[in-house]
Scaffold this motif. Structure first.
Motif, PDB file in Angstrom:
ATOM      1  N   PHE A   6      42.885  38.567  52.333  1.00  0.00           N
ATOM      2  CA  PHE A   6      44.001  38.517  51.409  1.00  0.00           C
ATOM      3  C   PHE A   6      44.145  39.825  50.676  1.00  0.00           C
ATOM      4  O   PHE A   6      43.242  40.654  50.659  1.00  0.00           O
ATOM      5  CB  PHE A   6      43.794  37.389  50.400  1.00  0.00           C
ATOM      6  CG  PHE A   6      43.855  36.041  51.019  1.00  0.00           C
ATOM      7  CD1 PHE A   6      45.041  35.573  51.553  1.00  0.00           C
ATOM      8  CD2 PHE A   6      42.720  35.255  51.101  1.00  0.00           C
ATOM      9  CE1 PHE A   6      45.097  34.337  52.137  1.00  0.00           C
ATOM     10  CE2 PHE A   6      42.770  34.023  51.688  1.00  0.00           C
ATOM     11  CZ  PHE A   6      43.955  33.556  52.209  1.00  0.00           C
ATOM     12  N   LYS A   7      45.266  39.925  50.024  1.00  0.00           N
ATOM     13  CA  LYS A   7      45.528  41.105  49.219  1.00  0.00           C
ATOM     14  C   LYS A   7      44.690  40.987  47.950  1.00  0.00           C
ATOM     15  O   LYS A   7      44.681  39.940  47.309  1.00  0.00           O
ATOM     16  CB  LYS A   7      47.017  41.121  48.869  1.00  0.00           C
ATOM     17  CG  LYS A   7      47.480  42.379  48.256  1.00  0.00           C
ATOM     18  CD  LYS A   7      48.744  42.845  48.959  1.00  0.00           C
ATOM     19  CE  LYS A   7      49.240  44.137  48.332  1.00  0.00           C
ATOM     20  NZ  LYS A   7      48.336  45.248  48.524  1.00  0.00           N
ATOM     21  N   ILE A   8      43.986  42.019  47.621  1.00  0.00           N
ATOM     22  CA  ILE A   8      43.223  41.943  46.378  1.00  0.00           C
ATOM     23  C   ILE A   8      43.778  42.930  45.374  1.00  0.00           C
ATOM     24  O   ILE A   8      44.304  43.984  45.722  1.00  0.00           O
ATOM     25  CB  ILE A   8      41.711  42.160  46.571  1.00  0.00           C
ATOM     26  CG1 ILE A   8      41.440  43.457  47.311  1.00  0.00           C
ATOM     27  CG2 ILE A   8      41.083  40.992  47.268  1.00  0.00           C
ATOM     28  CD1 ILE A   8      39.997  43.858  47.286  1.00  0.00           C
ATOM     29  N   ALA A   9      43.649  42.564  44.127  1.00  0.00           N
ATOM     30  CA  ALA A   9      44.131  43.419  43.051  1.00  0.00           C
ATOM     31  C   ALA A   9      43.342  43.081  41.818  1.00  0.00           C
ATOM     32  O   ALA A   9      42.734  42.019  41.714  1.00  0.00           O
ATOM     33  CB  ALA A   9      45.613  43.190  42.811  1.00  0.00           C
TER      34      ALA A   9
ATOM     35  N   TYR B  87      40.369  36.667  39.330  1.00  0.00           N
ATOM     36  CA  TYR B  87      40.167  37.722  40.325  1.00  0.00           C
ATOM     37  C   TYR B  87      40.698  37.260  41.678  1.00  0.00           C
ATOM     38  O   TYR B  87      40.625  36.089  42.025  1.00  0.00           O
ATOM     39  CB  TYR B  87      38.699  38.121  40.422  1.00  0.00           C
ATOM     40  CG  TYR B  87      37.730  36.983  40.624  1.00  0.00           C
ATOM     41  CD1 TYR B  87      37.147  36.360  39.523  1.00  0.00           C
ATOM     42  CD2 TYR B  87      37.391  36.533  41.894  1.00  0.00           C
ATOM     43  CE1 TYR B  87      36.270  35.311  39.691  1.00  0.00           C
ATOM     44  CE2 TYR B  87      36.506  35.488  42.070  1.00  0.00           C
ATOM     45  CZ  TYR B  87      35.954  34.873  40.965  1.00  0.00           C
ATOM     46  OH  TYR B  87      35.082  33.839  41.135  1.00  0.00           O
ATOM     47  N   ALA B  88      41.229  38.215  42.412  1.00  0.00           N
ATOM     48  CA  ALA B  88      41.773  37.912  43.730  1.00  0.00           C
ATOM     49  C   ALA B  88      40.638  37.908  44.744  1.00  0.00           C
ATOM     50  O   ALA B  88      39.770  38.774  44.722  1.00  0.00           O
ATOM     51  CB  ALA B  88      42.812  38.952  44.101  1.00  0.00           C
ATOM     52  N   LEU B  89      40.644  36.896  45.592  1.00  0.00           N
ATOM     53  CA  LEU B  89      39.589  36.801  46.607  1.00  0.00           C
ATOM     54  C   LEU B  89      39.949  37.646  47.822  1.00  0.00           C
ATOM     55  O   LEU B  89      41.067  37.574  48.319  1.00  0.00           O
ATOM     56  CB  LEU B  89      39.437  35.347  47.069  1.00  0.00           C
ATOM     57  CG  LEU B  89      38.704  34.380  46.172  1.00  0.00           C
ATOM     58  CD1 LEU B  89      38.667  33.021  46.848  1.00  0.00           C
ATOM     59  CD2 LEU B  89      37.289  34.855  45.897  1.00  0.00           C
ATOM     60  N   PRO B  90      38.983  38.398  48.330  1.00  0.00           N
ATOM     61  CA  PRO B  90      39.249  39.118  49.565  1.00  0.00           C
ATOM     62  C   PRO B  90      39.264  38.164  50.763  1.00  0.00           C
ATOM     63  O   PRO B  90      39.915  38.420  51.772  1.00  0.00           O
ATOM     64  CB  PRO B  90      38.118  40.128  49.670  1.00  0.00           C
ATOM     65  CG  PRO B  90      37.074  39.685  48.730  1.00  0.00           C
ATOM     66  CD  PRO B  90      37.683  38.745  47.746  1.00  0.00           C
TER      67      PRO B  90
ATOM     68  N   HIS C 220      47.408  39.835  36.981  1.00  0.00           N
ATOM     69  CA  HIS C 220      48.268  39.886  38.153  1.00  0.00           C
ATOM     70  C   HIS C 220      49.741  39.802  37.802  1.00  0.00           C
ATOM     71  O   HIS C 220      50.594  39.885  38.664  1.00  0.00           O
ATOM     72  CB  HIS C 220      47.877  38.747  39.102  1.00  0.00           C
ATOM     73  CG  HIS C 220      46.411  38.775  39.439  1.00  0.00           C
ATOM     74  ND1 HIS C 220      45.891  39.610  40.388  1.00  0.00           N
ATOM     75  CD2 HIS C 220      45.354  38.116  38.922  1.00  0.00           C
ATOM     76  CE1 HIS C 220      44.574  39.443  40.457  1.00  0.00           C
ATOM     77  NE2 HIS C 220      44.232  38.540  39.570  1.00  0.00           N
TER      78      HIS C 220
ATOM     79  N   ALA D 290      34.962  38.763  43.068  1.00  0.00           N
ATOM     80  CA  ALA D 290      35.984  39.754  43.407  1.00  0.00           C
ATOM     81  C   ALA D 290      35.505  40.690  44.507  1.00  0.00           C
ATOM     82  O   ALA D 290      36.282  41.182  45.316  1.00  0.00           O
ATOM     83  CB  ALA D 290      36.346  40.545  42.168  1.00  0.00           C
TER      84      ALA D 290
ATOM     85  N   SER E 111      42.868  42.138  37.896  1.00  0.00           N
ATOM     86  CA  SER E 111      43.627  41.349  36.931  1.00  0.00           C
ATOM     87  C   SER E 111      44.136  42.266  35.820  1.00  0.00           C
ATOM     88  O   SER E 111      43.553  43.310  35.580  1.00  0.00           O
ATOM     89  CB  SER E 111      42.754  40.241  36.353  1.00  0.00           C
ATOM     90  OG  SER E 111      41.755  40.806  35.534  1.00  0.00           O
TER      91      SER E 111
END
Lengths: 836, 349
Positions: free
Chosen positions: B3-6, A346-349, B10, A100, B8
């Motif tokens: 990218f957009k990160i956030a 988790y969202a990847l940057p 989501h 993350a 969890s």
């Protein structure tokens, strides 16, 4: 009342509190069979353990085969990493990680060469292997939990306690993810072979394969396959559990299957339960039966932004970007790329990062699927979060305290039991990112605990210092009291001048003895050394006033010091000192010891040490001047005391620093190689010094007195040309403490080598056998000075308490051996520099 | 590419605060309709005044606090508070009283404590209590139920009365209505008992239909229906309502069994005054209630017991507002001392 096993056989399921039913969206990716992705040209394998418990076993430019191990190491958590492809290493550097944070991690970049060379994958049959062999194979294959947590599997397969129940986790409760589903449908046979291996290792009474009721195809495939394993049918039970998130969580699954909770702070194995993922069972089978390391896994590529969603076998190290491109990824505005599911992923940057062992899904949702982030609104304390919390926490209270940064209160609401499943955030009508608040609070609590621990250590250190200062003060007071008494007695006694003169001589000798003692005890514990230093300082002052004060009290004063020192040490020191006193009378060259010592101190790659050395050199020069001026030996000795004191205090700095470095466990400094160049220079200087000394000594008469000192034996074996060679028992005092963790075997080998070396040297030194006392003094001090350096070079962790521990005989002997080995190393260096 | 990160998770539910509040308001409709049927159009006029006052008071406060007015108004919480005040007070209360009550509820009770989510007391009930202690006469004069009144309170009459128009043309409306205000059944019952009558004697009066007050039974039933819909929609959880109703039933049942002559029957307690409104719409305000399930049961029980005690032994005919405010005070302590056992912990940890 039925027993647990009977209940399990009956198929009883227990209720797990909380939980939610988010939209499944699994049909997006489980409609087609698993495919294999076209191999990429380049692979990046992260090596996070290198520098911690692993070493690189490849170099940049080296050719690697598929399956070749890239690291080796030891340690509880060490897990090997393998090359996913045949190719060559083009770089080993810091690259952004699949995390993350995207923080860079050490990564090995391998360019595929298309030759498809593989290591020899050894097929073996289960019956031929012992449990230890199986475990070794699993470890060597680098298998980690495939459910996402990536905990080394061999540890879970070798628990300390008896295992009654193994749960094979095929629940896969996160929306979107279908990799376990598809794996069970297509590779049930392999999974059961893996279960066979797990069964052999853990010998549980039952193995439950848990599958959610939204995967009927997988359940059917597993049931049909189980019928083919006669040995498993009586043990293995396939249990279908209701679909609810997060039933696949380890603790939740155990609760559903057994009705028991895993007590907080303990692990399931302590309850006799172990949970393994179906993917792990598959990988275990591959490793044990086919000798294949874990270099690829099944990954779900899904979301509305890819045109060909499905499950793909992807080599670990493949770029996420490459994988997504292969399935027609089309980035939207405000696109999110999520590793894992929508609940816990988790969202990847940045998506130019590798696929890892725990990467079970790459989700690329469209804005319709996952709404853009909305603004957080006020908590209305509706309590829905508490209703869905599977850990039975009060999320709104945790949030209240976490937001107010009252972390202690949050902790009192059992924050640490939060599994970060995200149910609370999911149901929150105010769109509060609760889990994020908990993560912040958790890490703040962790930092707080660490700071507290450090403060405690500092307190202990501070208290020790206060006590030391107090002891010093008491010692000083006691000494002056005794001195005053003696003075009175002396005033009353006869004033025989001869007696006085004799006493004077005795005092001089004893003073010197004490002074040498302090030098040799330098490396000893901080506390006693500091006490002695203080005493020495006082004594030096007294010496300066010698002419005006009566001699008799001084003599007594010096004898009073002795009880403060360890008896044995004191005797040794006294003997050495006596020898030195005589030597001093003959040879003023002693002051060169400061130079030699400081020169040898230089190899320590340490600014402080360098400064100390410089100061010491300056002192030595000053000393030389003083000695030139002074007519009597007494004066020389006097200044010697002063200089040694100064030197001592400077030496303390690097030593203490070395200890603290070891204490905190940061190994970067410790494992840092010594600066070669500096070491060589130092050695050269030392050699020059030694030669000069040798010439001087050749002129001076042999002094047989030193033969009686305990230092003698080692001195005899030494040669003049190699100043740092000899280590006396005294000199190695601290070394033994520091190098204690070295195992016996190593020490013995080292000792043997050192003895051999010493014999050779003894032959060389045959001519100058009896004149080495000055040298030996040098060496003693040199050793003392080197010891901090050795402390630093020792990569083994030593706690500060170990350093100050008294040395027992055995340790001392080992230490001596180690010291000898060290001496040998130094000698080698000198030889090298001689060659140059 | 970045990218957009956030963090969890989501995904989240779509049941947001504004929807929850909207559903609460919608579920009030059956009760409101019943109230209008029995007591005339006054209630609707009150709702109009109260909602407008609440929304503007909230907007003004948000402006002063430099916060988004749109966000605050769109959560519908002011709307619900306004409706609750309007249906709690007598339908023909003068408009300025309603405005004072709503302004007090919004400005002092809600926003001076930090706004939505931070207020300790239920704004609607605090406003009701303020009006009750300040204007006891107006607050205890309820409109006579339609069955007992000569003519129904129409919309014009309601406006005329509430806004106190004095023009000659409207006067007859006011006078007509004035003749038909009377005490509520609970008030009548209490007065009769204090005058030495038995409960059965009191129940013979025309405000009662033998068991409960005329009209009130149906109004309570309508609120009960609305409450059950909310339960079904997961807008509220059952714990608080059950706690209240059970406690009232048990307490009044005991009292009635011990001495039927001086105690109201459980039926009268449950279906008179604001019992059902309180049990499903007022006490369930999550902000001011306890949060754990056991805590909520206790919170409800405290209200139930207080309602019985105040109605039976206190100086006021209905006790819902006082009971709720007293229980609001207890909520933080309930939350502190009643915590659920967390997973992996033994009871008591």
């Amino acid at each position: 009342m039925l027993t647990l096993l009977e209940q399990i056989d009956k198929g009883t399921l227990w209720h797990s509190p909380g939980g939610i039913h988010p939209p499944q969206l699994k049909s997006l990716s489980n409609q087609s069979a698993a495919k294999r992705l076209t191999p990429a040209g380049q692979y990046r394998v992260p090596l996070p353990q290198v520098g911690d418990c692993a070493r690189l076993s490849i170099k940049v430019g080296e050719q690697v085969k598929q399956g070749q191990q890239l690291t080796d190491g030891e340690g509880f958590m060490y897990l090997p990493v393998h090359s996913p492809v045949s190719g060559h290493v083009i770089d080993i550097s810091l690259q952004s990680s699949n995390h993350a944070s995207g923080l860079p991690t050490l990564t090995c970049i391998i360019e595929a060469d298309g030759l498809n060379q593989t290591i020899d994958y050894q097929e073996s049959a289960l019956v031929e292997l012992s449990n230890q062999q199986i475990l070794d194979k699993i470890k060597q294959a680098g298998i980690a939990g495939m459910g996402g947590a990536t905990f080394p599997s061999h540890i879970k397969l070798n628990p300390a306690s008896e295992i009654d129940l193994v749960i094979i986790n095929g629940v896969e409760c996160e929306p979107y993810i279908t990799s376990d589903d598809v794996l069970m449908r297509e590779n049930a046979l392999e999974i059961f072979k893996g279960i066979q291996i797990i069964n052999q290792l853990l010998t549980p009474q039952r193995i439950v394969v848990a599958i959610e009721d939204n995967k009927p195809e997988a359940t059917l495939a597993m049931q049909q396959c189980l019928a083919r394993f006669d040995d498993l049918t009586s043990i293995v039970k396939i249990t279908v559990i209701p679909t609810k998130y997060p039933s696949g969580g380890e603790k939740q699954l155990i609760q559903i299957i057994t009705g028991r909770e895993v007590p907080t702070g303990s692990i399931p194995a302590q309850q006799g339960v172990v949970v393994h993922n179906v993917g792990t069972a598959y990988a275990i089978q591959d490793a044990v039966l086919h000798g294949k390391p874990l270099i690829e896994r099944l990954v779900t590529l899904t979301g509305e932004q890819v045109t060909q969603p499905g499950n793909y076998w992807i080599a670990i190290g493949t770029s996420v970007e490459y994988a997504l491109q292969q399935v027609g990824f089309n980035a939207d505005r405000n696109q999110k790329v999520i590793i894992g599911g929508p609940m816990m992923g988790y969202a990847l940057p940045d998506y130019d990062v590798p696929v890892l062992k725990g990467t079970n899904c790459i989700l690329t949702p469209s804005a319709n699927e996952i709404a853009p982030d909305v603004e957080e609104k006020a908590c209305i304390r509706c309590g829905e979060c508490a209703v869905v919390c599977p850990a039975l926490l009060l999320p709104q209270q945790l949030f209240w305290h976490a937001k107010a940064e009252e972390y202690d209160k949050a902790a009192s609401f059992n924050l640490k039991d939060c599994i970060e499943c995200g149910c609370c955030s999911f149901v929150c009508p105010s769109d509060i990112p609760l889990v994020e608040y908990y993560r912040v609070a958790k890490s703040a609590l962790k930092n707080e605990a660490e700071e507290k621990q450090q403060a405690e250590q500092a307190k202990i250190r501070f208290e020790a210092r206060l006590k030391r200062l107090e002891d010093e003060k008491l010692a000083r007071e006691e000494k002056s009291r005794l001195a005053a008494e003696k003075r009175k007695a002396a005033a009353n006694a006869s004033s025989n001048k001869n007696t006085v003169a004799e006493a004077m001589a005795r005092v001089a000798a004893k003073k010197l003895a004490a002074e040498q003692e302090s030098k040799q005890d330098k490396p000893a514990t901080d506390k006693s050394a500091a006490v002695k230093a203080a005493i020495e300082r006082a004594k030096a002052k007294k010496l300066a006033n010698q002419s005006t004060i009566s001699n008799t009290p001084d003599e007594n004063a010096s004898t009073d010091n002795l009880p403060a020192v360890n008896d044995k040490k004191a005797q040794i020191a006294a003997a050495v000192a006596r020898a030195k006193a005589k030597k001093l009378a003959q040879n003023k060259a002693t002051l060169s010891e400061n130079d030699t010592a400081s020169a040898q101190n230089e190899p320590v790659d340490d600014k402080k040490a360098k400064i100390a050395a410089a100061v010491a050199r300056a002192k030595a020069k000053k000393l030389a001047q003083k000695q030139a001026e002074s007519a009597s030996d007494m004066d020389a000795a006097n200044s010697q005391v002063l200089s040694s004191e100064d030197q001592f205090s400077q030496e303390q700095a690097p030593q203490v620093q070395a200890q603290s470095e070891i204490g905190t466990g940061t190994d970067s400094d410790v494992s840092e190689p010594l600066d070669d160049k500096k070491a060589k220079i130092a050695a050269a200087v030392a050699r020059a010094k030694a030669k000069k000394l040798a010439q001087k000594q050749a002129e001076s008469a042999a002094d047989m007195d030193i033969q009686s000192s305990p230092v003698q034996s080692s001195q005899e074996q030494s040669s003049q040309g190699q100043a740092p060679q000899v280590h006396t028992e005294i000199g190695t005092g601290t070394e033994s403490d520091v190098s204690k963790p070295l195992d016996d075997k190593k020490a013995k080998i080292a000792a043997a080598v050192a003895r051999a070396k010493a014999k050779k040297l003894a032959q060389k030194a045959a001519e100058s056998e009896n004149k080495t006392d000055v040298e030996s003094d040098d060496r003693i001090n040199a050793d003392a000075l080197i010891s901090p350096a050795q402390t630093e070079t020792s990569a083994l962790p030593v706690t500060p308490s170990n350093v100050s521990e008294p040395v027992d005989d055995k340790k001392a002997r080992i230490a001596a051996a180690v010291a000898k080995a060290k001496a040998k190393k130094l000698a080698n260096k000198q030889k090298l520099s001689e060659k140059e | 590419m970045a990218f957009k990160i956030a963090s969890s998770p989501h995904v989240s539910t779509t049941l947001h605060t504004n929807k929850v509040m909207q559903r609460v308001a919608l579920c009030l409709i059956p009760g409101i309709l019943a109230q209008v049927y029995f007591f005339g159009m006054g209630t609707l006029v009150q709702i109009l005044i109260a909602v407008l006052t609440c929304l503007s008071a909230e907007a003004a406060i948000m402006k002063l606090r430099n916060k988004s007015i749109k966000n605050a108004l769109s959560d519908n919480s002011a709307l619900v508070t306004g409706i609750l005040i309007a249906i709690a007070i007598p339908p023909l209360t003068p408009w300025w009283m309603t405005v004072i009550g709503c302004g007090f509820a919004m400005v002092i009770v809600k926003h001076l404590y930090g706004g939505l989510g931070n207020n300790i007391f239920n704004p609607a009930m605090a406003a009701y209590v303020l009006l009750l202690v300040s204007f006891p006469v107006q607050m205890t004069n309820w409109v006579a139920p339609a069955e007992l009144a000569a003519n129904q309170v129409g919309i014009v009459a309601a406006f005329a009365h509430i806004f106190e128009f004095t023009s000659a043309g409207l006067d007859h409306f006011r006078i007509a209505v004035d003749g038909h205000t009377m005490a509520t059944p609970l008030d009548t019952f209490k007065t009769d008992l204090s005058m030495g009558m038995t409960s059965s004697e009191s129940l013979q009066r025309n405000v009662f239909d033998g068991m409960t007050g005329v009209g009130w039974f149906w109004i309570n039933l309508a609120y009960l229906a609305g409450g059950l819909i909310m339960l079904k929609l997961n807008v509220i959880r059952w714990h608080i309502s059950t706690g209240i109703l059970l406690a009232i039933f048990v307490c009044s049942g005991f009292g009635f069994l011990l001495n039927p002559d001086t105690h109201a029957s459980p039926m009268l307690h449950l279906f008179s005054g604001g019992t059902m409104l309180c049990a499903f719409f007022i006490a369930t305000d999550p902000v001011t209630a306890a949060t754990s399930t056991r805590g909520r049961l206790l919170f409800g029980a405290i209200i139930g017991v207080l309602v019985f005690v105040i109605r039976t032994y206190g100086g006021y005919p209905d006790a819902v507002a006082f009971a709720v405010l007293l229980a609001n005070m207890c909520a933080p302590f309930i939350d502190y001392y009643i915590r659920p056992r967390s997973y992996g912990h033994r009871a008591g940890n």
